[in-house]
Enzyme design. Structure first.
Site, short mmCIF file in Angstrom:
data_model
loop_
_atom_site.label_atom_id
_atom_site.label_comp_id
_atom_site.label_asym_id
_atom_site.label_seq_id
_atom_site.Cartn_x
_atom_site.Cartn_y
_atom_site.Cartn_z
N GLU A 107 34.95 9.48 -79.95
CA GLU A 107 33.39 9.51 -80.29
C GLU A 107 33.18 9.79 -81.70
O GLU A 107 32.26 10.68 -82.21
CB GLU A 107 32.55 10.61 -79.60
CG GLU A 107 32.63 10.14 -77.93
CD GLU A 107 31.68 11.26 -77.04
OE1 GLU A 107 31.21 12.18 -77.78
OE2 GLU A 107 31.83 11.24 -75.97
N GLU A 113 35.70 6.38 -68.62
CA GLU A 113 34.68 7.13 -67.96
C GLU A 113 33.61 6.88 -67.18
O GLU A 113 32.47 7.04 -67.38
CB GLU A 113 34.09 8.21 -69.18
CG GLU A 113 35.32 8.72 -70.03
CD GLU A 113 34.83 9.94 -70.98
OE1 GLU A 113 33.36 10.06 -71.05
OE2 GLU A 113 35.35 10.00 -72.08
O1 9MR Z 1 32.35 16.14 -67.94
C1 9MR Z 1 32.57 16.90 -68.96
C2 9MR Z 1 31.52 18.22 -68.98
O2 9MR Z 1 32.08 18.84 -67.78
C3 9MR Z 1 31.35 18.95 -70.33
O3 9MR Z 1 30.62 20.10 -69.90
C4 9MR Z 1 31.14 18.01 -71.21
C5 9MR Z 1 31.04 19.09 -72.46
O4 9MR Z 1 30.38 18.35 -73.56
O5 9MR Z 1 31.96 16.90 -71.36
C6 9MR Z 1 32.11 16.17 -70.22
O6 9MR Z 1 32.85 15.07 -70.53
C7 9MR Z 1 32.51 14.12 -71.56
C8 9MR Z 1 33.81 13.64 -72.15
O7 9MR Z 1 34.76 14.46 -72.67
C9 9MR Z 1 33.61 12.66 -73.39
N1 9MR Z 1 32.73 11.56 -72.94
C10 9MR Z 1 31.51 12.01 -72.47
C11 9MR Z 1 31.67 13.01 -71.23
C12 9MR Z 1 30.37 13.41 -70.44
O8 9MR Z 1 29.52 14.31 -71.41
#
Ligand code: 9MR
Length: 359
Positions: free
Chosen positions: A152, A269
């Site tokens: 990102e 994802e």
């Molecule tokens: O699914 C993840 C969640 O449990 C965490 O709290 C969060 C933290 O910001 O990140 C989520 O995963 C993210 C991923 O690492 C990157 N792309 C977006 C995902 C959803 O937010």
């Protein structure tokens, strides 16, 4: 004549997977037959503690990505301290079940360690980044299929030339932190595929188009500068509310341009937000599955797409439960398996999309 459903229900459940499910091949087999991977983000410590959850991962996935435990906050909580216990468990789980493992993620502006702000300066930032990558990506050197090295890094809305997101690393090192991170990752684990991963690229609208352009410019530039970049990950967090903005040809064109750079593509994802659909479960599951199938059949037309991963496997555990709860309080249903681990229409949509690709 015995109805198929009751006939199947009467079969003994081998290996604990519902008998009805055995009639269909698991997604990992469908994927393997197409030379692809199917996987999902796995949550720690659920995979260790919830035996049913673990069993379904092993049954459906030939690839796994840790949802959170490789993020800096978890894996590197203090400047000199790294925590590998959760990852070690996930890695041995993968080995035991013949699954590939992805790494997510070495460089991200969220879930950074609390010490970072206190310690990092323009002077030491390169060293900190290099050490973090060397230690984390070096831990399973030779064992990781691919790493989301940088996650990102583009956000056109930040108004920076090139579309870069103003992340802490960007503020300290400028856009060069990206090339630097990939070079460090190559050194730390020469065999892992090195991937740039981002979201917000899915629709035929201005927002996605601007981001696609900035991402393509980044990837092209990296190729020209001979940065070790092997793949591109598109997160594909989809939302039924935006369904009409999805155009298969626009997605194919974008992914085709990425593929033309010689990169592998991962759908990293995938999930589908169902808030815009009525509570009725059947209608909702149908709407979600329809989007899965429309998206994946377009994406899989691009031969460079080699893996499909959903962000979670079961509606029982999904990051969207907090973020995209339904006004009625009804549980959300964004993933391939329901809360009781039954295969949903979305599961069948994924299977059909992969099968549709041909052998
Ligand atoms: O699914 C993840 C969640 O449990 C965490 O709290 C969060 C933290 O910001 O990140 C989520 O995963 C993210 C991923 O690492 C990157 N792309 C977006 C995902 C959803 O937010």
């Amino acid at each position: 004549m015995i109805e198929r459903r009751s006939f199947l229900a009467a079969l003994p459940a081998a290996a604990g997977i519902g008998a009805a499910a055995q009639a269909e091949r698991p997604l990992r087999e469908v994927a393997a037959q197409r030379g692809m991977w199917f996987g999902a983000a796995a949550s720690w410590p659920l995979l260790r503690d919830d035996e049913v959850y673990a069993r379904h991962f092993a049954a459906e996935c030939n690839m796994l990505v840790p949802e959170n435990v490789l993020k800096m906050q978890v894996v590197h909580p203090e400047p000199e301290r790294y925590v590998f216990i959760p990852w070690d468990f996930l890695a041995s789980f993968c080995q035991k079940h013949g699954m590939k493992m992805r790494g997510h993620t070495l460089v991200w502006h969220q879930q950074m360690a609390p010490w970072f702000q206190r310690v990092a300066t323009r002077e030491n930032a390169r060293r900190l980044l290099e050490e973090h990558i060397r230690t984390v990506a070096g831990h399973y050197r030779g064992k990781i299929e691919s790493w989301d090295v940088v996650n990102e890094a583009i956000d056109v809305k930040d108004g920076v030339a090139g579309g870069y997101r103003k992340t802490p690393w960007f503020e300290l090192l400028g856009s060069e932190y990206i090339d630097f991170a990939f070079r460090a990752a190559r050194e730390a684990d020469p065999e892992a595929g090195l991937v740039y991963n981002d979201y917000g690229l899915d629709y035929a609208d201005e927002g996605s188009a601007a981001k696609q352009e900035a991402v393509l410019r980044l990837l092209r530039g990296m190729r020209e500068r001979k940065v070790p970049l092997d793949g591109f990950g598109t997160q594909a967090h989809l939302n039924v509310a935006s369904r009409e903005k999805f155009r298969p040809e626009a997605l194919r064109k974008f992914l085709g341009e990425v593929a033309a750079l010689g990169l592998k593509i991962y759908v990293t994802e995938l999930d589908v937000i169902d808030q815009a659909l009525p509570d009725d479960v059947e209608a909702r599951d149908h709407g979600v599955a329809e989007f899965y199938e429309a998206y994946l059949s377009a994406a899989l037309d691009v031969k460079a797409v080699t893996a499909v991963l959903t962000w979670g496997l079961t509606d029982r555990y999904t990051w969207l439960a907090r973020r995209n709860a339904r006004p009625s309080g009804a549980p959300i249903r964004p993933l391939p398996l329901d809360r009781e681990y039954q295969r949903k229409p979305a599961w069948r949509a994924i299977a059909r999309a992969m099968e549709g690709r041909g052998a």
